[in-house]
Scaffold this active site. Structure first.
Site, PDB file in Angstrom:
ATOM      1  N   SER A  16      -4.658   6.809 -13.394  1.00 31.99           N
ATOM      2  CA  SER A  16      -3.361   6.631 -14.068  1.00 31.99           C
ATOM      3  C   SER A  16      -3.276   5.257 -14.745  1.00 31.99           C
ATOM      4  O   SER A  16      -2.638   5.118 -15.796  1.00 31.99           O
ATOM      5  CB  SER A  16      -2.204   6.856 -13.094  1.00 31.99           C
ATOM      6  OG  SER A  16      -2.122   5.823 -12.155  1.00 31.99           O
ATOM      7  N   ASN A  17      -3.926   4.252 -14.171  1.00 27.79           N
ATOM      8  CA  ASN A  17      -3.949   2.945 -14.852  1.00 27.79           C
ATOM      9  C   ASN A  17      -4.822   2.998 -16.097  1.00 27.79           C
ATOM     10  O   ASN A  17      -4.491   2.389 -17.118  1.00 27.79           O
ATOM     11  CB  ASN A  17      -4.419   1.844 -13.900  1.00 27.79           C
ATOM     12  CG  ASN A  17      -3.284   1.368 -13.008  1.00 27.79           C
ATOM     13  OD1 ASN A  17      -2.364   0.722 -13.492  1.00 27.79           O
ATOM     14  ND2 ASN A  17      -3.326   1.733 -11.740  1.00 27.79           N
ATOM     15  N   MET A  93     -13.330   1.862  -6.590  1.00 33.91           N
ATOM     16  CA  MET A  93     -13.345   1.685  -5.135  1.00 33.91           C
ATOM     17  C   MET A  93     -14.717   1.256  -4.588  1.00 33.91           C
ATOM     18  O   MET A  93     -15.124   1.703  -3.521  1.00 33.91           O
ATOM     19  CB  MET A  93     -12.888   2.984  -4.454  1.00 33.91           C
ATOM     20  CG  MET A  93     -11.504   3.436  -4.870  1.00 33.91           C
ATOM     21  SD  MET A  93     -10.232   2.201  -4.542  1.00 33.91           S
ATOM     22  CE  MET A  93     -10.057   2.422  -2.778  1.00 33.91           C
ATOM     23  N   ARG A  94     -15.416   0.413  -5.337  1.00 35.49           N
ATOM     24  CA  ARG A  94     -16.675  -0.149  -4.837  1.00 35.49           C
ATOM     25  C   ARG A  94     -16.538  -1.655  -4.794  1.00 35.49           C
ATOM     26  O   ARG A  94     -16.033  -2.258  -5.759  1.00 35.49           O
ATOM     27  CB  ARG A  94     -17.856   0.175  -5.757  1.00 35.49           C
ATOM     28  CG  ARG A  94     -18.251   1.602  -5.839  1.00 35.49           C
ATOM     29  CD  ARG A  94     -18.649   2.215  -4.538  1.00 35.49           C
ATOM     30  NE  ARG A  94     -19.910   1.730  -3.996  1.00 35.49           N
ATOM     31  CZ  ARG A  94     -20.299   1.976  -2.741  1.00 35.49           C
ATOM     32  NH1 ARG A  94     -19.522   2.655  -1.909  1.00 35.49           N
ATOM     33  NH2 ARG A  94     -21.462   1.537  -2.306  1.00 35.49           N
ATOM     34  N   ASN A 110      -8.936  -7.083 -12.398  1.00 39.33           N
ATOM     35  CA  ASN A 110      -8.627  -6.006 -11.445  1.00 39.33           C
ATOM     36  C   ASN A 110      -7.119  -5.867 -11.322  1.00 39.33           C
ATOM     37  O   ASN A 110      -6.380  -6.829 -11.532  1.00 39.33           O
ATOM     38  CB  ASN A 110      -9.216  -6.368 -10.076  1.00 39.33           C
ATOM     39  CG  ASN A 110      -8.961  -5.313  -9.016  1.00 39.33           C
ATOM     40  OD1 ASN A 110      -9.093  -4.114  -9.286  1.00 39.33           O
ATOM     41  ND2 ASN A 110      -8.597  -5.728  -7.814  1.00 39.33           N
ATOM     42  N   HIS A 112      -4.286  -4.823  -8.436  1.00 37.24           N
ATOM     43  CA  HIS A 112      -4.141  -4.610  -6.995  1.00 37.24           C
ATOM     44  C   HIS A 112      -2.664  -4.335  -6.684  1.00 37.24           C
ATOM     45  O   HIS A 112      -1.791  -5.055  -7.181  1.00 37.24           O
ATOM     46  CB  HIS A 112      -4.624  -5.839  -6.228  1.00 37.24           C
ATOM     47  CG  HIS A 112      -4.564  -5.642  -4.754  1.00 37.24           C
ATOM     48  ND1 HIS A 112      -5.469  -4.844  -4.073  1.00 37.24           N
ATOM     49  CD2 HIS A 112      -3.686  -6.090  -3.826  1.00 37.24           C
ATOM     50  CE1 HIS A 112      -5.152  -4.831  -2.798  1.00 37.24           C
ATOM     51  NE2 HIS A 112      -4.073  -5.565  -2.618  1.00 37.24           N
TER      52      HIS A 112
HETATM   53  C1  GRF Z   1      -3.769   1.733  -8.092  1.00 40.90           C
HETATM   54  O1  GRF Z   1      -2.695   1.664  -7.186  1.00 40.90           O
HETATM   55  C2  GRF Z   1      -4.431   0.399  -8.245  1.00 40.90           C
HETATM   56  O2  GRF Z   1      -3.550  -0.686  -8.138  1.00 40.90           O
HETATM   57  C3  GRF Z   1      -5.405   0.393  -7.085  1.00 40.90           C
HETATM   58  O3  GRF Z   1      -5.877   1.712  -7.010  1.00 40.90           O
HETATM   59  C4  GRF Z   1      -4.899   2.600  -7.548  1.00 40.90           C
HETATM   60  C5  GRF Z   1      -5.581   3.380  -8.629  1.00 40.90           C
HETATM   61  O4  GRF Z   1      -4.771   4.365  -9.183  1.00 40.90           O
HETATM   62  N1  GRF Z   1      -6.430  -0.598  -7.293  1.00 40.90           N
HETATM   63  P1  GRF Z   1      -5.189   5.074 -10.527  1.00 40.90           P
HETATM   64  O5  GRF Z   1      -6.583   5.669 -10.301  1.00 40.90           O
HETATM   65  O6  GRF Z   1      -5.194   4.062 -11.617  1.00 40.90           O
HETATM   66  O7  GRF Z   1      -4.167   6.138 -10.741  1.00 40.90           O
END
Ligand code: GRF
Length: 217
Positions: A16-17, A93-94, A110, A112
């Site tokens: 989603s980001n 997620m690495r 990044n 967070h």
């Molecule tokens: C988000 O909450 C981001 O802040 C964190 O992992 C999540 C990823 O969500 N690092 P998406 O894959 O961007 O929807």
């Protein structure tokens, strides 16, 4: 040739980001473009989002590698081949090694879902609620070797409700994540972001007004 800053977005899931960056780049006046999206997990929704937007995607499955370094070598080459100038981690997620972080020093950011330096790592919303803090939020920062560490570019604070749940808080913070990531990328692409003594300075930044109190009464 385009003078826009070339972004490589690294994902592991929903994306989603990534979508918020895709949406921002679809405005002609946005000073950055996404040249590649790389996932370390095959088949994730973020890859579909990129493909739908006509962006080149690559899967580099970390499970195909015995160690982090060879995985990162392939990642590094893929980013270079695509001409990436700024790497955006978006739910990637690495954990990245010091070697990779040094190779992309100050070119790696990044997002967070907490107000760093509070609540590094996972389960941020649950931990924020359990700690009884009145605000949480999200942070965009330059990446340094320690996890969720590095000069902070932008943050948004989100009040924690008195009956909040981790999912409800996550959803409200996510709305803000989607605004702050394009904002931070724009500031960098406009050449307004510098790092001095490990702190980010933003040229011609607009100062926020007032204070926010939680609870309000
Ligand atoms: C988000 O909450 C981001 O802040 C964190 O992992 C999540 C990823 O969500 N690092 P998406 O894959 O961007 O929807």
């Amino acid at each position: 040739m385009s003078s826009k800053l070339k972004l490589g977005v690294l994902i592991s899931g929903r994306g989603s980001n990534l979508q918020s960056l895709i949406d921002a780049t679809q405005d002609d006046s946005f000073p950055a473009e996404i040249v590649t999206v790389i996932s370390n997990v095959p088949g994730v929704a973020g890859l579909d989002r990129a493909a739908k937007a006509g962006i080149a995607t690559t899967v580099i499955n970390h499970k195909d590698f015995e160690d982090r370094e060879p995985f990162e070598d392939v990642l590094h080459d893929a980013l270079n081949e695509a001409g990436v100038e700024l790497v955006c981690l978006a739910g990637f997620m690495r954990i990245l090694t010091d070697g990779f972080v040094s190779r992309w020093l100050d070119k790696l950011i990044n997002i967070h879902p907490s107000l760093l330096p509070s609540f590094r790592g996972l389960h941020t919303h649950e931990r924020a609620i359990e700690a009884g803090v009145r605000f949480s939020g999200c942070t965009i920062h330059f990446v340094r070797p320690a996890m969720d560490d590095g000069p902070i570019i932008a943050q948004t604070a989100v009040p924690i409700r008195h009956d909040d749940t981790p999912d409800a808080l996550a959803a409200r913070i996510l709305v803000e994540e989607h605004k702050i990531y394009p904002l931070a990328v724009r500031l960098i692409a406009e050449g307004r972001v510098s790092i001095e003594d490990s702190l980010v300075k933003i040229k011609d930044a607009v100062n926020p007004d007032g204070t926010t109190i939680n609870p309000e009464n």
